[in-house]
Design a protein around this motif. Sequence first.
Motif, PDB file in Angstrom:
ATOM      1  N   SER A  42    -109.116 -33.522  27.332  1.00 39.83           N
ATOM      2  CA  SER A  42    -109.665 -32.500  28.226  1.00 39.83           C
ATOM      3  C   SER A  42    -109.730 -31.174  27.491  1.00 39.83           C
ATOM      4  CB  SER A  42    -108.819 -32.362  29.488  1.00 39.83           C
ATOM      5  OG  SER A  42    -107.547 -31.803  29.174  1.00 39.83           O
ATOM      6  N   HIS A  44    -110.072 -26.935  28.162  1.00 42.51           N
ATOM      7  CA  HIS A  44    -109.951 -25.867  29.150  1.00 42.51           C
ATOM      8  C   HIS A  44    -110.467 -24.560  28.559  1.00 42.51           C
ATOM      9  CE1 HIS A  44    -108.209 -23.362  32.336  1.00 42.51           C
ATOM     10  NE2 HIS A  44    -107.828 -22.554  31.353  1.00 42.51           N
ATOM     11  N   ASN A 217    -113.483 -28.512  38.858  1.00 44.38           N
ATOM     12  CA  ASN A 217    -113.273 -28.042  37.487  1.00 44.38           C
ATOM     13  C   ASN A 217    -113.335 -26.532  37.314  1.00 44.38           C
ATOM     14  OD1 ASN A 217    -113.057 -30.710  36.581  1.00 44.38           O
ATOM     15  ND2 ASN A 217    -115.261 -30.883  36.290  1.00 44.38           N
ATOM     16  N   ASN A 245    -112.613 -26.381  33.403  1.00 45.00           N
ATOM     17  CA  ASN A 245    -112.139 -27.581  32.721  1.00 45.00           C
ATOM     18  C   ASN A 245    -113.295 -28.525  32.395  1.00 45.00           C
ATOM     19  OD1 ASN A 245    -109.285 -26.973  32.807  1.00 45.00           O
ATOM     20  ND2 ASN A 245    -109.358 -27.396  35.004  1.00 45.00           N
TER      21      ASN A 245
END
Length: 247
Positions: A42, A44, A217, A245
């Motif tokens: 992931s 960010h 997100n 995200n």
Amino acid sequence: MKRTIKSLILATALTIATSGIAMATPSTQIWIPSTDIQGFKSLHLGIDNYTRTSNNSSVGNVYDLGVTAGVLPFEKIQAEVGVDYITSGSNGYDSRPIYFNAKIGTPEGSLFELSPALAVGGYGFGTNGDKNSAFRTDQNIVYGLAAKTLPVIGRLSAGYYFGNDKVIGPKDDGVLLSWDRTMSEISDKLWLAADYQGGKNTVGAFSFGASWAFSKNVSVILGYDIYNDQQLAGKNTFTTQVDINFP
């Protein structure tokens, strides 16, 4: 005992910091680090603004653009690394605006039933460590945190940090405390938090704020920061933090 704990935290943070991966500002509450860690693969993106509430401040407004990535494919042991671009309107500090960070930890319940979340890490690893420079950026803050979510009350976190006394000030350590909670009685999109970083230095502060999740997100935090030593850290700030995200 304090020296032993400090050595363990520093050794862990430096191991991550020298692993050859770019690193960034950690997942936070309003101001202090949290035990939250980005999931594997992931990404960010954080866009943070800290606007002074008084023009009579020794430090200007601060702008922070950061990227943090999850790097471990495990459920019980997780890690994140990233990089930040931070400016404050100072030609000296802004000439070296890149800072690094890393964090490793375990989520709640991963070690044993009802176990707290644990995290150790470091941030503020600036790129100017010249001892003869008036604009050093190597804050080199390392910390350890534990957090537990309690019914009704929310999540409580506590920990300790150490920094470079030549950069953040002679009182270079202190407690880390926070409370946060998703206000599901109102909306699952609303989150409240308050945190405290001890020490009369450039990073010590009491902060509080709220977040609203516009989608799965994307969320925005609105907060306020009250600094422990305003001669070193500057006047209080109003903060806006946009969190995105991917995926």
